[in-house]
Design a protein around this motif. Structure first.
Motif, PDB file in Angstrom:
ATOM      1  N   LEU A  73       0.830  -1.209   0.000  1.00  0.00           N
ATOM      2  CA  LEU A  73       0.000   0.000   0.000  1.00  0.00           C
ATOM      3  C   LEU A  73       0.864   1.259   0.000  1.00  0.00           C
ATOM      4  O   LEU A  73       0.537   2.252  -0.659  1.00  0.00           O
ATOM      5  N   SER A  76       2.043   1.749  -3.465  1.00  0.00           N
ATOM      6  CA  SER A  76       0.947   2.306  -4.267  1.00  0.00           C
ATOM      7  C   SER A  76       0.799   3.806  -4.032  1.00  0.00           C
ATOM      8  O   SER A  76       0.599   4.583  -4.972  1.00  0.00           O
ATOM      9  N   PHE A 105      -1.933  -1.402  -5.419  1.00  0.00           N
ATOM     10  CA  PHE A 105      -3.102  -1.364  -4.540  1.00  0.00           C
ATOM     11  C   PHE A 105      -3.833  -2.704  -4.571  1.00  0.00           C
ATOM     12  O   PHE A 105      -4.227  -3.244  -3.521  1.00  0.00           O
TER      13      PHE A 105
END
Length: 244
Positions: A73, A76, A105
Motif C-alpha cells: 500500500l 501504491s 493497490f
C-alpha cells in the motif's frame, strides 16, 4: 465575501530512512516466523499459545501478512504521488504511473484476501497440475507478469538508468520469490507435504524475497520522487465568510 484556504504540507521522507526501517522490520518478522517454526517442530505443538499462527509467514491474517499488505500500500501511495506530479507536468507516461499505483493497490488487497489462490483448484483440474505446478496459480500469474512487462517496456526504457535498474531488480527479486521459489515449495509440498521444517524454510525464503523486492521498489520510487519534488502542498478551501 472573502474566501480563505488552509494548506496541508506533505513532507517526503528520506528514502534511506524508510528503507532501513523496512529492512529492520522484515528482519524481525522473518526471524520471529522462523523461530516459531523451530519451536513448533521442536516441541510438536502447532499453536504454542497462538504464537505460531500469529507469526508464521505462510499463514493468513497475521503480523507478516498485514506488514506485506501495508508495504504494498505504501508503494501504491508513492506511485500515486509520482503519477499526480506527472499529470501536472503533462508527462506522456502519466497513465503508466497510475497503472502501477493501481496494480500495487490490488496486490495489497490480494495479500490479505489471497484472491490469486482461487485459481489453484480450477487450474489443477484443467491441466492435471503436479510437481512444480502443484500451486497452479503460477501459470496465470506468470502470463500476467509477461503481459504487464510487455505493456511497460517503453515506460521502463524511458526511465533514468538508476531507477530502471532498481525497478528491474525489485521485479526480479519479487517475481523470483512469488513464482520461482513458489514452484520449488510446490514441488516439495506435492512430494513431502507442507507440515515439515524444510517446507517452512523454503516458504520463509520465498516471503523474504517478496518483502525485499517491495522494499527495493519503494526505495527506487522514493528516490525518483525526491529528485523533483521535496514536498507536496494541498490547498483546502475554507467556508466563505461575509465581510462587513
Amino acid at each position: 465575501m472573502n474566501s480563505q484556504s488552509a494548506q496541508i504540507h506533505l513532507q517526503i521522507p528520506r528514502p534511506a530512512t524508510v528503507t532501513r526501517t523496512l529492512l529492520v522490520t522484515i528482519g524481525v518478522l522473518l526471524s520471529l516466523s522462523l523461530c516459531s517454526q523451530l519451536v513448533k517442530y521442536g516441541t510438536g505443538h502447532d499453536q504454542v499459545f497462538g504464537i505460531v499462527p500469529l507469526l508464521y509467514v505462510d499463514y493468513e491474517a497475521n503480523l507478516p501478512t498485514w506488514y506485506s499488505s501495508m508495504a504494498l500500500l505504501v508503494a501504491s501511495f508513492v506511485l500515486c504521488l509520482i503519477a499526480l506530479s506527472k499529470r501536472f507536468q503533462g508527462d506522456r507516461y502519466t497513465f503508466h504511473w497510475f497503472f502501477l499505483s493501481g496494480l500495487f493497490f490490488l496486490l495489497s488487497i490480494d495479500e490479505v484476501a489471497t484472491i490469486h489462490e482461487c485459481a489453484i483448484e480450477p487450474m489443477r483440474r484443467l491441466i492435471d497440475a503436479r510437481g512444480v505446478l502443484h500451486y497452479a496459480w503460477v501459470i496465470p500469474g506468470g502470463i500476467f507478469v509477461l503481459i504487464v512487462g510487455a505493456m511497460m517496456l517503453r515506460f521502463l526504457i524511458a526511465l533514468p538508468s538508476r531507477t530502471r535498474n532498481l525497478f528491474l531488480t525489485a521485479g526480479a527479486v519479487f517475481v523470483g520469490g512469488a513464482i520461482g521459489v513458489e514452484m520449488i515449495s510446490a514441488y516439495h509440498a506435492y512430494s513431502h507435504g507442507e507440515k515439515n521444517l524444510l517446507y517452512a524454510l523454503i516458504i520463509t525464503f520465498e516471503e523474504a524475497m517478496e518483502m525485499l523486492g517491495v522494499i527495493i521498489f519503494i526505495h527506487a520510487s522514493l528516490e525518483y520522487l525526491c529528485e523533483s519534488v521535496k514536498s507536496f502542498q494541498i490547498d483546502m478551501p475554507k467556508k466563505s465568510e461575509a465581510s462587513t
